[in-house]
Scaffold this motif. Sequence first.
Motif, PDB file in Angstrom:
ATOM      1  N   ILE A 109       0.830  -1.214   0.000  1.00 25.75           N
ATOM      2  CA  ILE A 109       0.000   0.000   0.000  1.00 25.75           C
ATOM      3  C   ILE A 109       0.859   1.257   0.000  1.00 25.75           C
ATOM      4  CG2 ILE A 109      -1.691   1.341   1.318  1.00 25.75           C
ATOM      5  CD1 ILE A 109      -2.877  -1.288   2.298  1.00 25.75           C
ATOM      6  N   VAL A 110       1.794   1.353   0.931  1.00 25.30           N
ATOM      7  CA  VAL A 110       2.637   2.547   1.031  1.00 25.30           C
ATOM      8  C   VAL A 110       3.571   2.650  -0.180  1.00 25.30           C
ATOM      9  CG1 VAL A 110       4.414   3.716   2.388  1.00 25.30           C
ATOM     10  CG2 VAL A 110       2.506   2.584   3.536  1.00 25.30           C
ATOM     11  N   GLY A 111       4.121   1.519  -0.600  1.00 22.48           N
ATOM     12  CA  GLY A 111       5.034   1.529  -1.740  1.00 22.48           C
ATOM     13  C   GLY A 111       4.353   1.938  -3.027  1.00 22.48           C
ATOM     14  N   THR A 112       3.163   1.398  -3.285  1.00 23.01           N
ATOM     15  CA  THR A 112       2.442   1.748  -4.511  1.00 23.01           C
ATOM     16  C   THR A 112       2.025   3.208  -4.498  1.00 23.01           C
ATOM     17  OG1 THR A 112       1.577  -0.519  -4.573  1.00 23.01           O
ATOM     18  CG2 THR A 112       0.554   1.084  -6.050  1.00 23.01           C
ATOM     19  N   SER A 113       1.620   3.694  -3.333  1.00 21.69           N
ATOM     20  CA  SER A 113       1.232   5.099  -3.209  1.00 21.69           C
ATOM     21  C   SER A 113       2.375   6.021  -3.619  1.00 21.69           C
ATOM     22  CB  SER A 113       0.813   5.393  -1.761  1.00 21.69           C
ATOM     23  OG  SER A 113       0.533   6.762  -1.584  1.00 21.69           O
ATOM     24  N   ASN A 114       3.547   5.770  -3.089  1.00 23.80           N
ATOM     25  CA  ASN A 114       4.693   6.625  -3.407  1.00 23.80           C
ATOM     26  C   ASN A 114       5.204   6.412  -4.828  1.00 23.80           C
ATOM     27  OD1 ASN A 114       5.405   8.183  -0.873  1.00 23.80           O
ATOM     28  ND2 ASN A 114       5.304   6.120  -0.047  1.00 23.80           N
ATOM     29  N   ALA A 115       5.046   5.199  -5.349  1.00 24.04           N
ATOM     30  CA  ALA A 115       5.494   4.917  -6.713  1.00 24.04           C
ATOM     31  C   ALA A 115       4.661   5.690  -7.729  1.00 24.04           C
ATOM     32  CB  ALA A 115       5.403   3.418  -6.988  1.00 24.04           C
ATOM     33  N   VAL A 116       3.354   5.721  -7.546  1.00 26.62           N
ATOM     34  CA  VAL A 116       2.488   6.489  -8.448  1.00 26.62           C
ATOM     35  C   VAL A 116       2.822   7.973  -8.328  1.00 26.62           C
ATOM     36  CG1 VAL A 116       0.110   7.165  -8.958  1.00 26.62           C
ATOM     37  CG2 VAL A 116       0.635   4.785  -8.420  1.00 26.62           C
ATOM     38  N   ASN A 117       3.110   8.422  -7.117  1.00 26.70           N
ATOM     39  CA  ASN A 117       3.449   9.833  -6.906  1.00 26.70           C
ATOM     40  C   ASN A 117       4.728  10.214  -7.647  1.00 26.70           C
ATOM     41  OD1 ASN A 117       2.981  12.381  -5.756  1.00 26.70           O
ATOM     42  ND2 ASN A 117       4.374  11.945  -4.067  1.00 26.70           N
ATOM     43  N   LEU A 118       5.724   9.337  -7.648  1.00 22.50           N
ATOM     44  CA  LEU A 118       6.968   9.611  -8.360  1.00 22.50           C
ATOM     45  C   LEU A 118       6.762   9.631  -9.873  1.00 22.50           C
ATOM     46  CD1 LEU A 118       9.519   7.439  -6.330  1.00 22.50           C
ATOM     47  CD2 LEU A 118       9.461   9.942  -6.468  1.00 22.50           C
ATOM     48  N   THR A 119       5.810   8.830 -10.341  1.00 25.80           N
ATOM     49  CA  THR A 119       5.551   8.739 -11.781  1.00 25.80           C
ATOM     50  C   THR A 119       4.820   9.966 -12.298  1.00 25.80           C
ATOM     51  OG1 THR A 119       5.403   6.339 -11.553  1.00 25.80           O
ATOM     52  CG2 THR A 119       4.552   7.273 -13.589  1.00 25.80           C
ATOM     53  N   ASP A 120       4.109  10.648 -11.422  1.00 22.44           N
ATOM     54  CA  ASP A 120       3.280  11.781 -11.830  1.00 22.44           C
ATOM     55  C   ASP A 120       4.139  13.014 -12.080  1.00 22.44           C
ATOM     56  OD1 ASP A 120       0.970  13.319 -12.330  1.00 22.44           O
ATOM     57  OD2 ASP A 120       0.888  13.958 -10.233  1.00 22.44           O
ATOM     58  N   GLY A 121       4.813  13.035 -13.244  1.00 24.35           N
ATOM     59  CA  GLY A 121       5.689  14.152 -13.543  1.00 24.35           C
ATOM     60  C   GLY A 121       5.480  14.767 -14.908  1.00 24.35           C
ATOM     61  N   LEU A 122       4.677  14.121 -15.761  1.00 26.29           N
ATOM     62  CA  LEU A 122       4.379  14.641 -17.091  1.00 26.29           C
ATOM     63  C   LEU A 122       2.875  14.626 -17.307  1.00 26.29           C
ATOM     64  CD1 LEU A 122       7.101  12.791 -19.239  1.00 26.29           C
ATOM     65  CD2 LEU A 122       7.245  15.062 -18.193  1.00 26.29           C
ATOM     66  N   ASP A 123       2.414  15.406 -18.258  1.00 30.00           N
ATOM     67  CA  ASP A 123       0.978  15.514 -18.517  1.00 30.00           C
ATOM     68  C   ASP A 123       0.397  14.162 -18.928  1.00 30.00           C
ATOM     69  OD1 ASP A 123       1.596  18.117 -18.105  1.00 30.00           O
ATOM     70  OD2 ASP A 123       1.113  18.838 -20.115  1.00 30.00           O
ATOM     71  N   GLY A 124      -0.465  13.618 -18.082  1.00 26.71           N
ATOM     72  CA  GLY A 124      -1.146  12.366 -18.393  1.00 26.71           C
ATOM     73  C   GLY A 124      -0.339  11.116 -18.141  1.00 26.71           C
ATOM     74  N   LEU A 125       0.908  11.257 -17.690  1.00 22.24           N
ATOM     75  CA  LEU A 125       1.777  10.079 -17.570  1.00 22.24           C
ATOM     76  C   LEU A 125       1.278   9.090 -16.528  1.00 22.24           C
ATOM     77  CD1 LEU A 125       4.327   8.512 -18.259  1.00 22.24           C
ATOM     78  CD2 LEU A 125       5.575   9.932 -16.620  1.00 22.24           C
ATOM     79  N   ALA A 126       0.887   9.560 -15.354  1.00 22.65           N
ATOM     80  CA  ALA A 126       0.511   8.649 -14.267  1.00 22.65           C
ATOM     81  C   ALA A 126      -0.939   8.197 -14.347  1.00 22.65           C
ATOM     82  CB  ALA A 126       0.773   9.308 -12.913  1.00 22.65           C
ATOM     83  N   ILE A 127      -1.816   9.054 -14.838  1.00 25.98           N
ATOM     84  CA  ILE A 127      -3.242   8.750 -14.722  1.00 25.98           C
ATOM     85  C   ILE A 127      -3.682   7.633 -15.661  1.00 25.98           C
ATOM     86  CG2 ILE A 127      -3.980  10.521 -16.378  1.00 25.98           C
ATOM     87  CD1 ILE A 127      -5.745   9.403 -13.106  1.00 25.98           C
ATOM     88  N   MET A 128      -3.142   7.579 -16.878  1.00 25.78           N
ATOM     89  CA  MET A 128      -3.586   6.538 -17.799  1.00 25.78           C
ATOM     90  C   MET A 128      -3.128   5.143 -17.366  1.00 25.78           C
ATOM     91  SD  MET A 128      -5.593   6.159 -20.232  1.00 25.78           S
ATOM     92  CE  MET A 128      -6.100   4.839 -21.311  1.00 25.78           C
ATOM     93  N   PRO A 129      -1.876   4.953 -16.950  1.00 29.09           N
ATOM     94  CA  PRO A 129      -1.504   3.650 -16.391  1.00 29.09           C
ATOM     95  C   PRO A 129      -2.349   3.275 -15.177  1.00 29.09           C
ATOM     96  CG  PRO A 129       0.457   4.857 -16.970  1.00 29.09           C
ATOM     97  CD  PRO A 129      -0.695   5.813 -17.135  1.00 29.09           C
ATOM     98  N   THR A 130      -2.704   4.256 -14.359  1.00 25.72           N
ATOM     99  CA  THR A 130      -3.571   3.983 -13.212  1.00 25.72           C
ATOM    100  C   THR A 130      -4.923   3.467 -13.676  1.00 25.72           C
ATOM    101  OG1 THR A 130      -2.493   5.704 -11.877  1.00 25.72           O
ATOM    102  CG2 THR A 130      -4.686   5.001 -11.193  1.00 25.72           C
ATOM    103  N   VAL A 131      -5.461   4.075 -14.712  1.00 28.20           N
ATOM    104  CA  VAL A 131      -6.745   3.634 -15.271  1.00 28.20           C
ATOM    105  C   VAL A 131      -6.649   2.207 -15.775  1.00 28.20           C
ATOM    106  CG1 VAL A 131      -8.357   3.983 -17.197  1.00 28.20           C
ATOM    107  CG2 VAL A 131      -7.578   5.938 -15.848  1.00 28.20           C
ATOM    108  N   MET A 132      -5.569   1.907 -16.494  1.00 25.62           N
ATOM    109  CA  MET A 132      -5.413   0.568 -17.059  1.00 25.62           C
ATOM    110  C   MET A 132      -5.261  -0.491 -15.971  1.00 25.62           C
ATOM    111  SD  MET A 132      -3.138   1.037 -20.539  1.00 25.62           S
ATOM    112  CE  MET A 132      -1.961   2.274 -20.015  1.00 25.62           C
ATOM    113  N   VAL A 133      -4.451  -0.203 -14.970  1.00 29.01           N
ATOM    114  CA  VAL A 133      -4.249  -1.161 -13.884  1.00 29.01           C
ATOM    115  C   VAL A 133      -5.539  -1.321 -13.075  1.00 29.01           C
ATOM    116  CG1 VAL A 133      -2.964  -1.654 -11.777  1.00 29.01           C
ATOM    117  CG2 VAL A 133      -1.776  -0.701 -13.754  1.00 29.01           C
ATOM    118  N   ALA A 134      -6.250  -0.227 -12.847  1.00 24.34           N
ATOM    119  CA  ALA A 134      -7.520  -0.304 -12.112  1.00 24.34           C
ATOM    120  C   ALA A 134      -8.531  -1.160 -12.867  1.00 24.34           C
ATOM    121  CB  ALA A 134      -8.081   1.100 -11.886  1.00 24.34           C
ATOM    122  N   GLY A 135      -8.587  -1.000 -14.183  1.00 29.19           N
ATOM    123  CA  GLY A 135      -9.498  -1.816 -14.984  1.00 29.19           C
ATOM    124  C   GLY A 135      -9.171  -3.295 -14.899  1.00 29.19           C
TER     125      GLY A 135
END
Length: 361
Positions: free
Chosen positions: A185-211
């Motif tokens: 839980i803590v690791g994934t939270s921080n990993a997504v936060n580190l990835t969120d550095g470009l427009d749309g970079l983090a949110i689309m992978p999050t959508v795909m993994v959530a699906g």
Amino acid sequence: MLLALFNWLGHDVRTFYVFDYITLRAVLATLTSLVLSFLVGPGMIRRLTAYKIGQAVRSDGPQTHLTKAGTPTMGGALILVAIAVTTLLWADLRNEYIWLVLVTTLGFGAIGWVDDYRKVVHRNPKGLSARAKYFWQSVIGLGVAIYLAVSATLPAETTLIVPFFKAISIPLGMFGFVLLTYFVIVGTSNAVNLTDGLDGLAIMPTVMVAGALAIFAYVAGNAQFSHYLDLPHIPGAGELAVFCAAMAGSGLGFLWFNAYPAEVFMGDVGALALGAALGSVAVMVRQEIVLFIMGGLFVVETLSVMLQVASFKLTGKRIFRMAPLHHHYELKGWKETQVVVRFWIVTMMLVLFGLSTLKLR
């Protein structure tokens, strides 16, 4: 909420019982959260702009990012509103998994909100101190882990499932399960936060993994499907498909405003919350290793930071031109949109590989 209403109406009109199907409610949750994002998004962006809640940009980063300075941030609040409202509308609120994942998501979102607020409103570049942030993440992560361990009634609920090998599963015991859950839980939270550095970079992978996790949740909660696919049956886990669907829909809605050039940034309030949500669902449906596979982009981005820091401290040299990894490729000459789309493609391949574990066992 709506499920209870439709069940009550079903006593007179049996057609309403169709809403008992998780698959239908998952589809409706996706559409509901998507529409909510479209409706709430413009107003929220205008309000963030009016309050001058703008993004600060590192001067030592890619020079193309300097134009992003002042773009509204803390837009992750839009995602959390859409997820929470949609989940409360379409999920079975008698299900403890739903409440647990909601509390986890909003709890990590609150940590991110405080961090963002201090940075952009109080103009404190450090925001919430690393120690304080990690402390509160640990409190929530350990709380969830302990609750799941204590409330587990079946051996499968605390067993590590190894994908591709149906005969291999590792009983973790109380301590092992709590430790693994905490780090996921803590690791994934921080990993997504580190990835969120470009427009749309983090949110689309999050959508795909959530699906993809929605599919795993549905299978885990269905006795017949889980037996057929040799996956552990977790009673009640199927309802998490509705939550994952809400997360995917709200993510797509946010991407409408976050696509290049972004009108709003997610901020820690969104990134920390979404990462914790993915980690929580993966633990509840017993697919931690599959999450590691499907979220490979988040893993690599995190490793790039760890390796960069370790290398610089030990040798005084950097492995990458800049970390996280997406900045390395920008400095190599890739355009921002090239980095984002190519990383999306890699994530799609990893998600499909993860989904293959449903049958390849």
